[in-house]
Design a protein around this motif. Structure first.
Motif, PDB file in Angstrom:
ATOM      1  N   GLU A   1       0.827  -1.211   0.000  1.00  0.00           N
ATOM      2  CA  GLU A   1       0.000   0.000   0.000  1.00  0.00           C
ATOM      3  C   GLU A   1       0.864   1.264   0.000  1.00  0.00           C
ATOM      4  O   GLU A   1       0.626   2.173  -0.765  1.00  0.00           O
ATOM      5  CB  GLU A   1      -0.926   0.004   1.225  1.00  0.00           C
ATOM      6  CG  GLU A   1      -2.000  -1.074   1.173  1.00  0.00           C
ATOM      7  CD  GLU A   1      -3.059  -0.798   0.120  1.00  0.00           C
ATOM      8  OE1 GLU A   1      -3.395   0.387  -0.106  1.00  0.00           O
ATOM      9  OE2 GLU A   1      -3.546  -1.773  -0.476  1.00  0.00           O
ATOM     10  N   THR A   2       1.825   1.328   0.904  1.00  0.00           N
ATOM     11  CA  THR A   2       2.747   2.461   0.945  1.00  0.00           C
ATOM     12  C   THR A   2       4.140   1.932   0.648  1.00  0.00           C
ATOM     13  O   THR A   2       4.695   1.172   1.420  1.00  0.00           O
ATOM     14  CB  THR A   2       2.725   3.157   2.329  1.00  0.00           C
ATOM     15  OG1 THR A   2       3.026   2.193   3.323  1.00  0.00           O
ATOM     16  CG2 THR A   2       1.386   3.790   2.612  1.00  0.00           C
ATOM     17  N   CYS A   3       4.663   2.312  -0.479  1.00  0.00           N
ATOM     18  CA  CYS A   3       5.974   1.829  -0.906  1.00  0.00           C
ATOM     19  C   CYS A   3       6.964   2.981  -0.832  1.00  0.00           C
ATOM     20  O   CYS A   3       6.833   3.966  -1.540  1.00  0.00           O
ATOM     21  CB  CYS A   3       5.880   1.278  -2.336  1.00  0.00           C
ATOM     22  SG  CYS A   3       7.358   0.413  -2.861  1.00  0.00           S
ATOM     23  N   LYS A   4       7.931   2.880   0.066  1.00  0.00           N
ATOM     24  CA  LYS A   4       8.930   3.933   0.242  1.00  0.00           C
ATOM     25  C   LYS A   4      10.322   3.359  -0.019  1.00  0.00           C
ATOM     26  O   LYS A   4      10.814   2.566   0.771  1.00  0.00           O
ATOM     27  CB  LYS A   4       8.854   4.492   1.648  1.00  0.00           C
ATOM     28  CG  LYS A   4       7.531   5.177   1.951  1.00  0.00           C
ATOM     29  CD  LYS A   4       7.583   5.839   3.299  1.00  0.00           C
ATOM     30  CE  LYS A   4       6.244   6.321   3.749  1.00  0.00           C
ATOM     31  NZ  LYS A   4       5.732   7.470   3.103  1.00  0.00           N
ATOM     32  N   GLY A   5      10.914   3.738  -1.117  1.00  0.00           N
ATOM     33  CA  GLY A   5      12.270   3.290  -1.447  1.00  0.00           C
ATOM     34  C   GLY A   5      12.315   1.931  -2.120  1.00  0.00           C
ATOM     35  O   GLY A   5      12.465   1.834  -3.323  1.00  0.00           O
ATOM     36  N   THR A   6      12.171   0.852  -1.324  1.00  0.00           N
ATOM     37  CA  THR A   6      12.215  -0.499  -1.875  1.00  0.00           C
ATOM     38  C   THR A   6      11.178  -1.387  -1.193  1.00  0.00           C
ATOM     39  O   THR A   6      10.650  -1.029  -0.141  1.00  0.00           O
ATOM     40  CB  THR A   6      13.606  -1.143  -1.667  1.00  0.00           C
ATOM     41  OG1 THR A   6      13.865  -1.233  -0.277  1.00  0.00           O
ATOM     42  CG2 THR A   6      14.708  -0.359  -2.361  1.00  0.00           C
ATOM     43  N   PHE A   7      10.909  -2.530  -1.792  1.00  0.00           N
ATOM     44  CA  PHE A   7      10.060  -3.542  -1.174  1.00  0.00           C
ATOM     45  C   PHE A   7      10.646  -4.908  -1.495  1.00  0.00           C
ATOM     46  O   PHE A   7      11.479  -5.041  -2.384  1.00  0.00           O
ATOM     47  CB  PHE A   7       8.598  -3.426  -1.625  1.00  0.00           C
ATOM     48  CG  PHE A   7       8.367  -3.780  -3.072  1.00  0.00           C
ATOM     49  CD1 PHE A   7       7.856  -5.019  -3.420  1.00  0.00           C
ATOM     50  CD2 PHE A   7       8.641  -2.871  -4.084  1.00  0.00           C
ATOM     51  CE1 PHE A   7       7.638  -5.353  -4.747  1.00  0.00           C
ATOM     52  CE2 PHE A   7       8.422  -3.196  -5.415  1.00  0.00           C
ATOM     53  CZ  PHE A   7       7.915  -4.435  -5.739  1.00  0.00           C
TER      54      PHE A   7
ATOM     55  N   ASP B   1      20.132 -18.975  -6.599  1.00  0.00           N
ATOM     56  CA  ASP B   1      19.602 -17.992  -5.646  1.00  0.00           C
ATOM     57  C   ASP B   1      18.111 -17.810  -5.881  1.00  0.00           C
ATOM     58  O   ASP B   1      17.698 -17.164  -6.831  1.00  0.00           O
ATOM     59  CB  ASP B   1      20.325 -16.653  -5.776  1.00  0.00           C
ATOM     60  CG  ASP B   1      19.879 -15.649  -4.735  1.00  0.00           C
ATOM     61  OD1 ASP B   1      19.155 -16.033  -3.779  1.00  0.00           O
ATOM     62  OD2 ASP B   1      20.239 -14.459  -4.860  1.00  0.00           O
ATOM     63  N   LEU B   2      17.302 -18.412  -5.023  1.00  0.00           N
ATOM     64  CA  LEU B   2      15.848 -18.298  -5.104  1.00  0.00           C
ATOM     65  C   LEU B   2      15.302 -17.419  -3.984  1.00  0.00           C
ATOM     66  O   LEU B   2      14.101 -17.379  -3.742  1.00  0.00           O
ATOM     67  CB  LEU B   2      15.206 -19.695  -5.027  1.00  0.00           C
ATOM     68  CG  LEU B   2      15.611 -20.669  -6.123  1.00  0.00           C
ATOM     69  CD1 LEU B   2      15.024 -22.051  -5.856  1.00  0.00           C
ATOM     70  CD2 LEU B   2      15.170 -20.165  -7.485  1.00  0.00           C
ATOM     71  N   SER B   3      16.189 -16.702  -3.293  1.00  0.00           N
ATOM     72  CA  SER B   3      15.793 -15.864  -2.167  1.00  0.00           C
ATOM     73  C   SER B   3      14.930 -14.694  -2.631  1.00  0.00           C
ATOM     74  O   SER B   3      15.033 -14.255  -3.774  1.00  0.00           O
ATOM     75  CB  SER B   3      17.029 -15.299  -1.471  1.00  0.00           C
ATOM     76  OG  SER B   3      17.848 -16.329  -1.013  1.00  0.00           O
ATOM     77  N   PRO B   4      14.107 -14.146  -1.716  1.00  0.00           N
ATOM     78  CA  PRO B   4      13.362 -12.925  -2.052  1.00  0.00           C
ATOM     79  C   PRO B   4      14.327 -11.806  -2.437  1.00  0.00           C
ATOM     80  O   PRO B   4      15.448 -11.737  -1.934  1.00  0.00           O
ATOM     81  CB  PRO B   4      12.634 -12.587  -0.738  1.00  0.00           C
ATOM     82  CG  PRO B   4      12.535 -13.894  -0.023  1.00  0.00           C
ATOM     83  CD  PRO B   4      13.787 -14.645  -0.383  1.00  0.00           C
ATOM     84  N   GLN B   5      13.902 -10.943  -3.349  1.00  0.00           N
ATOM     85  CA  GLN B   5      14.748  -9.864  -3.859  1.00  0.00           C
ATOM     86  C   GLN B   5      14.210  -8.511  -3.415  1.00  0.00           C
ATOM     87  O   GLN B   5      12.998  -8.319  -3.345  1.00  0.00           O
ATOM     88  CB  GLN B   5      14.793  -9.907  -5.397  1.00  0.00           C
ATOM     89  CG  GLN B   5      15.283 -11.216  -5.974  1.00  0.00           C
ATOM     90  CD  GLN B   5      16.723 -11.517  -5.619  1.00  0.00           C
ATOM     91  OE1 GLN B   5      17.584 -10.662  -5.731  1.00  0.00           O
ATOM     92  NE2 GLN B   5      16.984 -12.735  -5.173  1.00  0.00           N
ATOM     93  N   ARG B   6      15.107  -7.571  -3.132  1.00  0.00           N
ATOM     94  CA  ARG B   6      14.714  -6.196  -2.790  1.00  0.00           C
ATOM     95  C   ARG B   6      14.593  -5.417  -4.101  1.00  0.00           C
ATOM     96  O   ARG B   6      15.539  -5.347  -4.876  1.00  0.00           O
ATOM     97  CB  ARG B   6      15.737  -5.563  -1.864  1.00  0.00           C
ATOM     98  CG  ARG B   6      15.303  -4.216  -1.352  1.00  0.00           C
ATOM     99  CD  ARG B   6      16.055  -3.803  -0.100  1.00  0.00           C
ATOM    100  NE  ARG B   6      15.770  -4.613   1.063  1.00  0.00           N
ATOM    101  CZ  ARG B   6      14.678  -4.499   1.826  1.00  0.00           C
ATOM    102  NH1 ARG B   6      13.756  -3.636   1.513  1.00  0.00           N
ATOM    103  NH2 ARG B   6      14.517  -5.259   2.889  1.00  0.00           N
TER     104      ARG B   6
END
Length: 122
Positions: free
Chosen positions: A84-90, A109-114
């Motif tokens: 909902e509120t995205c500041k910089g990265t998610f 590498d299947l890790s979540p990504q920023r």
């Protein structure tokens, strides 16, 4: 060669069974450890994802490059939705996370990504 387990290979150094030698009480077995490269087996499905077999993947028109892919399983279907509120990265998941305690490095590498937030959404 020893198989990798939880991201490392452990080899125990033992003395020759027939050798006549004194081993004191405080002597510990020597071990040699080597960190392994990450493989798909080092990951589990992330929250709200589940593994499905090849036949189910084909029915859902998914790639079967992986033998058991992790697919979205939660309702409502808000997979990949921006916060909902995205500041910089998610953080965006690929459906996988490294198994807790696994020490593998490099390789798959299947890790979540920023990911940076889109300009119009910040």
């Amino acid at each position: 060669d020893e198989p990798c387990l939880m991201g490392k290979q452990v080899r125990f150094v033992r003395r020759k069974p027939a050798a006549r030698c004194y081993v004191g009480a405080a002597t510990r077995l020597a071990t040699l450890e080597r960190r392994c490269e990450c493989e798909e087996a080092d990951y589990e499905c992330d929250f709200c994802y589940e593994r499905i077999g090849g036949e189910e993947a084909a029915l859902k028109n998914l790639s079967t490059a992986s033998t058991t892919p992790c697919v979205w399983s939660c309702i409502p279907a808000d997979e990949g939705k921006l916060p909902e509120t995205c500041k910089g990265t998610f953080v965006k998941t690929a459906g996988y996370r490294k198994i807790a305690g696994n020490t593998c490095a490099g390789g798959v590498d299947l890790s979540p990504q920023r990911i940076p937030c889109p300009r119009h959404h910040s």
